[in-house]
Motif scaffolding. Structure first.
Motif: not given
Length: 298
Positions: A146-149, A170-177, A230-233
C-alpha cells in the motif's frame, strides 16, 4: 463512474489533443527514457510543477518547448481548466512533476480527472518512481503493498491511519520529510511494535543511502546521523503468524452452533457452513456434524 473505453491515441481522430503523463528522473538523469524525451519534444505544451526545475531538464536533453506552463498545487484551480481548453483545441500536452511520475502525491491527479471528464485521452509515459524503487530494493515482501504518500502531521491522525492499515497485510510505503521522519517512526513503533522498516533516501543519486532494521534500530541510527533529504519509508506488513491469528480471532467467542449459523447467514448451505467451520477450527467435518447432532439431541 460510467463505462469508458480509451483506444490507443494513434488510432483516434485528432479533434482533441492528448494528455501525456511523462515520468522524469528522480535524481539520475540517465534514467530518462527515450520515449519521454521524444514525447517532450513533440508536445505543443509542457505543464510543470516547477518550471525552473523543468527548464534544467529540457536544456540537458536539448528540448526547446513550444510553451511551458506552471501547474502546481497553488494554481491548479485556475491553470487546470486553461490547460484542458488547450488540449480540446487539438494540442498535445505533456505533464511532468519535479521528479518521478506525475499524479503521484501531486496535483497531476486533478488534471487527469479534468481531462477524462472532458473526454480527453490520458496516456502514461512510464519512468522512475521513488516509492517503487524503494520497495523493490527494500528486502521486504512485494506481493502486496500500500502506497500512502505523505502521512498526516498530527500524531492522532497518523495513529488512526496506521490503525486502518492493520487489515492490510502488505508492505506499507510512505514519503516523509527529514523534519518529520523521527516523529513518524515513533508513532509507527507505538502502533506496530518492532516491525522491520527501511529508510531510503537520495535514491539514484551519488549519496544514495539505505538503512534497514527494526524501528528501534532506525531511530537509534537517526539519533547519531541527523536526517537529511526526503525519505521513502518502507514498513513491514503483518507476519504469517499474525495473519493466522487474525483469521482465527473473529470466531473464538462463538459456540460451534453460532459459528455454523454465521456462515449460513451469509447464504451458505448447511453442508458448506459446517465445512467452513471445520476448516476454521482445524476439525474434521464429521466432528462438527457429530457435535451439532449431540447439541441437537439435548
Amino acid at each position: 463512474m460510467k463505462l469508458a473505453v480509451q483506444k490507443s491515441y494513434s488510432d483516434r481522430p485528432n479533434e482533441y489533443g492528448t494528455l501525456f503523463l511523462v515520468g522524469t528522473p528522480i535524481g539520475n538523469l540517465e534514467d530518462m527514457t527515450f520515449r519521454a524525451v521524444k514525447t517532450l519534444q513533440e508536445c505543443s505544451i509542457i505543464a510543470a510543477e516547477d518550471t525552473r526545475q523543468t527548464r534544467k531538464l529540457l536544456t540537458h536533453f536539448d528540448i526547446i518547448p513550444n510553451k511551458l506552463f506552471s501547474y502546481h498545487e497553488h494554481n491548479k484551480t485556475a491553470s487546470g481548466p486553461e490547460l484542458i481548453r488547450y488540449i480540446m483545441e487539438g494540442k498535445n500536452l505533456a505533464l511532468v512533476s519535479d521528479a518521478g511520475l506525475p499524479a503521484i502525491s501531486d496535483p497531476g491527479a486533478d488534471l487527469v480527472q479534468l481531462a477524462l471528464a472532458a473526454g480527453i485521452a490520458v496516456v502514461p509515459i512510464p519512468g522512475a518512481n521513488a516509492a517503487l524503487s524503494a520497495l523493490i530494493a527494500s528486502g521486504l515482501k512485494t506481493e502486496r503493498f500500500t502506497f500512502a504518500g505523505f502521512p498526516p502531521r498530527d500524531r492522532k491522525e497518523l495513529f488512526s491511519l496506521l490503525h486502518t492499515f492493520e487489515a492490510s497485510h502488505g508492505t506499507l510505503v510512505f514519503y516523509e520529510s527529514p523534519h518529520r521522519i523521527v516523529k513518524t517512526l515513533a508513532v509507527i513503533q507505538e502502533a506496530y511494535g518492532t516491525r522491520q522498516i527501511v529508510l531510503a533516501r537520495e535514491l539514484t543519486k551519488l549519496h544514495e543511502e539505505w538503512v534497514r532494521g527494526s524501528v528501534t534500530d532506525c531511530l537509534a541510527w537517526l539519533e547519531e546521523h541527523p536526517p537529511l533529504g526526503e525519505y521513502c519509508l518502507v514498513v513491514e506488513g503483518k507476519s504469517a503468524r499474525e495473519e493466522a491469528e487474525e483469521r482465527q480471532a473473529w470466531w473464538k467467542e462463538l459456540t460451534l452452533q453460532e459459528h455454523v449459523e454465521h456462515y449460513e447467514s451469509e447464504g451458505n448451505s448447511r453442508k458448506e457452513a459446517m465445512k467452513r467451520t471445520a476448516a476454521d477450527r482445524s476439525l474434521s467435518k464429521r466432528d462438527v456434524y457429530n457435535e451439532l447432532l449431540t447439541l441437537g439431541d439435548k
